[in-house]
Enzyme design. Structure first.
Site, PDB file in Angstrom:
ATOM      1  N   SER A  55       0.845  -1.205   0.000  1.00  0.00           N
ATOM      2  CA  SER A  55       0.000   0.000   0.000  1.00  0.00           C
ATOM      3  C   SER A  55       0.876   1.250   0.000  1.00  0.00           C
ATOM      4  O   SER A  55       2.066   1.193   0.338  1.00  0.00           O
ATOM      5  CB  SER A  55      -0.868  -0.011   1.265  1.00  0.00           C
ATOM      6  OG  SER A  55      -1.356   1.279   1.561  1.00  0.00           O
ATOM      7  N   TYR A  87      -3.267  -0.169  10.040  1.00  0.00           N
ATOM      8  CA  TYR A  87      -3.118  -0.526   8.618  1.00  0.00           C
ATOM      9  C   TYR A  87      -1.713  -0.175   8.130  1.00  0.00           C
ATOM     10  O   TYR A  87      -1.040  -0.973   7.484  1.00  0.00           O
ATOM     11  CB  TYR A  87      -4.170   0.227   7.816  1.00  0.00           C
ATOM     12  CG  TYR A  87      -4.250  -0.081   6.359  1.00  0.00           C
ATOM     13  CD1 TYR A  87      -3.643   0.747   5.416  1.00  0.00           C
ATOM     14  CD2 TYR A  87      -4.952  -1.194   5.886  1.00  0.00           C
ATOM     15  CE1 TYR A  87      -3.729   0.468   4.059  1.00  0.00           C
ATOM     16  CE2 TYR A  87      -5.046  -1.470   4.528  1.00  0.00           C
ATOM     17  CZ  TYR A  87      -4.433  -0.626   3.628  1.00  0.00           C
ATOM     18  OH  TYR A  87      -4.512  -0.897   2.268  1.00  0.00           O
TER      19      TYR A  87
HETATM   20  P1  NAP Z   1     -11.893  -4.969  -0.318  1.00  0.00           P
HETATM   21  O1  NAP Z   1     -12.755  -4.457  -1.414  1.00  0.00           O
HETATM   22  O2  NAP Z   1     -12.223  -4.628   1.102  1.00  0.00           O
HETATM   23  O3  NAP Z   1     -11.759  -6.578  -0.459  1.00  0.00           O
HETATM   24  C1  NAP Z   1     -10.981  -7.233   0.496  1.00  0.00           C
HETATM   25  C2  NAP Z   1     -11.197  -8.723   0.287  1.00  0.00           C
HETATM   26  O4  NAP Z   1     -10.460  -9.428   1.283  1.00  0.00           O
HETATM   27  C3  NAP Z   1     -12.662  -9.122   0.438  1.00  0.00           C
HETATM   28  O5  NAP Z   1     -13.000 -10.104  -0.516  1.00  0.00           O
HETATM   29  C4  NAP Z   1     -12.684  -9.704   1.842  1.00  0.00           C
HETATM   30  O6  NAP Z   1     -13.665 -10.693   2.035  1.00  0.00           O
HETATM   31  C5  NAP Z   1     -11.325 -10.375   1.895  1.00  0.00           C
HETATM   32  N1  NAP Z   1     -10.945 -10.666   3.281  1.00  0.00           N
HETATM   33  C6  NAP Z   1     -10.871  -9.806   4.312  1.00  0.00           C
HETATM   34  N2  NAP Z   1     -10.498 -10.463   5.427  1.00  0.00           N
HETATM   35  C7  NAP Z   1     -10.325 -11.770   5.082  1.00  0.00           C
HETATM   36  C8  NAP Z   1      -9.947 -12.941   5.780  1.00  0.00           C
HETATM   37  N3  NAP Z   1      -9.670 -12.921   7.091  1.00  0.00           N
HETATM   38  N4  NAP Z   1      -9.886 -14.110   5.104  1.00  0.00           N
HETATM   39  C9  NAP Z   1     -10.183 -14.150   3.786  1.00  0.00           C
HETATM   40  N5  NAP Z   1     -10.560 -13.080   3.046  1.00  0.00           N
HETATM   41  C10 NAP Z   1     -10.615 -11.905   3.710  1.00  0.00           C
HETATM   42  O7  NAP Z   1     -10.407  -4.478  -0.537  1.00  0.00           O
HETATM   43  P2  NAP Z   1      -9.622  -4.017  -1.855  1.00  0.00           P
HETATM   44  O8  NAP Z   1      -9.728  -2.537  -1.990  1.00  0.00           O
HETATM   45  O9  NAP Z   1      -9.989  -4.913  -2.999  1.00  0.00           O
HETATM   46  O10 NAP Z   1      -8.139  -4.324  -1.365  1.00  0.00           O
HETATM   47  C11 NAP Z   1      -7.532  -5.579  -1.591  1.00  0.00           C
HETATM   48  C12 NAP Z   1      -6.127  -5.471  -1.039  1.00  0.00           C
HETATM   49  O11 NAP Z   1      -5.485  -4.322  -1.600  1.00  0.00           O
HETATM   50  C13 NAP Z   1      -6.085  -5.276   0.479  1.00  0.00           C
HETATM   51  O12 NAP Z   1      -4.953  -5.938   0.993  1.00  0.00           O
HETATM   52  C14 NAP Z   1      -5.898  -3.758   0.627  1.00  0.00           C
HETATM   53  O13 NAP Z   1      -5.276  -3.431   1.847  1.00  0.00           O
HETATM   54  C15 NAP Z   1      -5.006  -3.477  -0.540  1.00  0.00           C
HETATM   55  N6  NAP Z   1      -5.013  -2.099  -1.027  1.00  0.00           N
HETATM   56  C16 NAP Z   1      -6.178  -1.499  -1.386  1.00  0.00           C
HETATM   57  C17 NAP Z   1      -6.103  -0.200  -1.917  1.00  0.00           C
HETATM   58  C18 NAP Z   1      -7.326   0.569  -2.353  1.00  0.00           C
HETATM   59  O14 NAP Z   1      -7.201   1.792  -2.555  1.00  0.00           O
HETATM   60  N7  NAP Z   1      -8.479  -0.075  -2.518  1.00  0.00           N
HETATM   61  C19 NAP Z   1      -4.879   0.430  -2.074  1.00  0.00           C
HETATM   62  C20 NAP Z   1      -3.728  -0.232  -1.636  1.00  0.00           C
HETATM   63  C21 NAP Z   1      -3.813  -1.506  -1.129  1.00  0.00           C
HETATM   64  P3  NAP Z   1     -15.124 -10.283   2.596  1.00  0.00           P
HETATM   65  O15 NAP Z   1     -15.815  -9.631   1.458  1.00  0.00           O
HETATM   66  O16 NAP Z   1     -15.748 -11.586   2.996  1.00  0.00           O
HETATM   67  O17 NAP Z   1     -14.909  -9.365   3.757  1.00  0.00           O
HETATM   68  C1  GCO Z   2      -7.022   5.052   3.377  1.00  0.00           C
HETATM   69  C2  GCO Z   2      -7.141   4.159   2.182  1.00  0.00           C
HETATM   70  C3  GCO Z   2      -5.762   3.670   1.795  1.00  0.00           C
HETATM   71  C4  GCO Z   2      -5.866   2.733   0.625  1.00  0.00           C
HETATM   72  C5  GCO Z   2      -4.536   2.249   0.198  1.00  0.00           C
HETATM   73  C6  GCO Z   2      -3.668   3.350  -0.303  1.00  0.00           C
HETATM   74  O1  GCO Z   2      -7.908   5.008   4.239  1.00  0.00           O
HETATM   75  O2  GCO Z   2      -6.032   5.803   3.407  1.00  0.00           O
HETATM   76  O3  GCO Z   2      -8.001   3.073   2.442  1.00  0.00           O
HETATM   77  O4  GCO Z   2      -5.169   3.035   2.869  1.00  0.00           O
HETATM   78  O5  GCO Z   2      -6.624   1.632   0.960  1.00  0.00           O
HETATM   79  O6  GCO Z   2      -3.916   1.476   1.163  1.00  0.00           O
HETATM   80  O7  GCO Z   2      -2.536   2.750  -0.897  1.00  0.00           O
END
Ligand code: NAP
Ligand code: GCO
Length: 265
Positions: free
Chosen positions: A145, A158
């Site tokens: 992230s 986080y």
């Molecule tokens: P999301 O929409 O919240 O999806 C997260 C997924 O992880 C969901 O399918 C959730 O399942 C699953 N999950 C959570 N806890 C779990 C567990 N204990 N066991 C198995 N599955 C679990 O998140 P996203 O935005 O797609 O993010 C995916 C990854 O990218 C995460 O690691 C997040 O930190 C990272 N990320 C996101 C962003 C962003 O801007 N969106 C940026 C940087 C990094 P449920 O639906 O059942 O809860």
């Molecule tokens: C926040 C956001 C971010 C993104 C991502 C950015 O609350 O700042 O959720 O943490 O998820 O991790 O890279």
């Protein structure tokens, strides 16, 4: 050159990939030839995910598995190895966030985020490494992230987890590189998924969420990322094209980390 990016004959496990970033990455790996296996916490979400994969023409296999539960993860990996084959590519994608000021966050809430975002990638990597070592190759991709590098208000747990995940990535790379296993990270910027939906909600007066405007000003690309922006980077790190890339965090952030932010007019 195209063959370097081919994933034909490979098996990829993408955790938490019913939707969001995980689904987009799994779809990309499938389009490059990989067989997709994914998990989610609830059968309901696994079923929804299977339907989405089928709609995208992907014959995925789904498991109900909590990635923080070591016994469940080991059982899932064993079943995959017995029924489908050795996992060539692991994408540690499953993750949660709790946006709470530290002074109001309980230690249990902090631990919950660390458990999913840092302990679970360790558990999942530990589960797939032995077969990768035996097979003589493997790819582990940890979804890090911006918060692997930067802090901001309310995301202490986080950021601590994602900072730790960056170093776990470097350590797996260090410890298993000699077995032709590459472990790298992808650091998405701000991506439009359910996880960030609260930060993009239209305000009651119809204006943009202040955080939405903030991110637009902080991103040279002047937009939120789409999960599909991660497709190419994921295929690169999952393929032979990155066999000498190890311990690297590839930021896919539209330039946020390079930019001080749009200056006031
Ligand atoms: P999301 O929409 O919240 O999806 C997260 C997924 O992880 C969901 O399918 C959730 O399942 C699953 N999950 C959570 N806890 C779990 C567990 N204990 N066991 C198995 N599955 C679990 O998140 P996203 O935005 O797609 O993010 C995916 C990854 O990218 C995460 O690691 C997040 O930190 C990272 N990320 C996101 C962003 C962003 O801007 N969106 C940026 C940087 C990094 P449920 O639906 O059942 O809860
Ligand atoms: C926040 C956001 C971010 C993104 C991502 C950015 O609350 O700042 O959720 O943490 O998820 O991790 O890279």
């Amino acid at each position: 050159m195209a063959n370097m990016f081919s994933l034909e004959g490979k098996i990829a496990l993408v955790t938490g990939a019913s939707y969001g970033i995980g689904f987009a990455i799994a779809k990309a790996l499938s389009e490059a030839g990989a067989k997709i296996v994914f998990n989610d916490l609830k059968q309901e979400f696994v079923d929804k995910g299977l339907a989405s994969y089928k709609e995208a023409g992907i014959d995925a296999t789904g498991f109900v598995c909590d990635v923080t539960d070591e016994n469940a993860v080991n059982a899932m990996v064993k079943k995959i190895e017995e029924e489908i084959g050795i996992i060539d590519i692991l994408v540690n994608n499953a993750g949660i966030i709790k946006r709470i000021p530290m002074t109001e966050m309980t230690a249990d809430e902090f631990r919950q985020v660390i458990d999913v975002d840092l302990n679970a990638p360790f558990i999942c990597a530990k589960a797939v490494l032995p077969s990768m070592i035996k097979k003589g190759h493997g790819k582990i991709i940890n979804i890090c992230s911006m918060m692997s590098e930067l802090g901001r208000e309310t995301v202490s747990a986080y950021a601590a987890a994602k900072g730790g995940l960056k170093m776990l990535t470097k350590n797996i790379a260090s410890e298993y590189g000699e077995f032709n296993i590459q472990c790298n990270g992808i650091g998405p910027g701000y991506i439009a998924t359910p996880q960030t939906a609260p930060l993009r909600e239209t305000q009651p007066d119809g204006s943009r969420h202040p955080f939405d405007s903030f991110i637009i000003a902080k991103t040279p690309a002047a937009r939120w990322g789409d999960p599909d922006d991660l497709a190419g980077p994921a295929v690169f790190l999952a393929s032979d094209a990155s066999n000498f890339v190890n311990g690297h965090i590839l930021y896919v952030d539209g330039g946020i980390l390079a930019y001080i932010g749009k200056q006031p007019k």
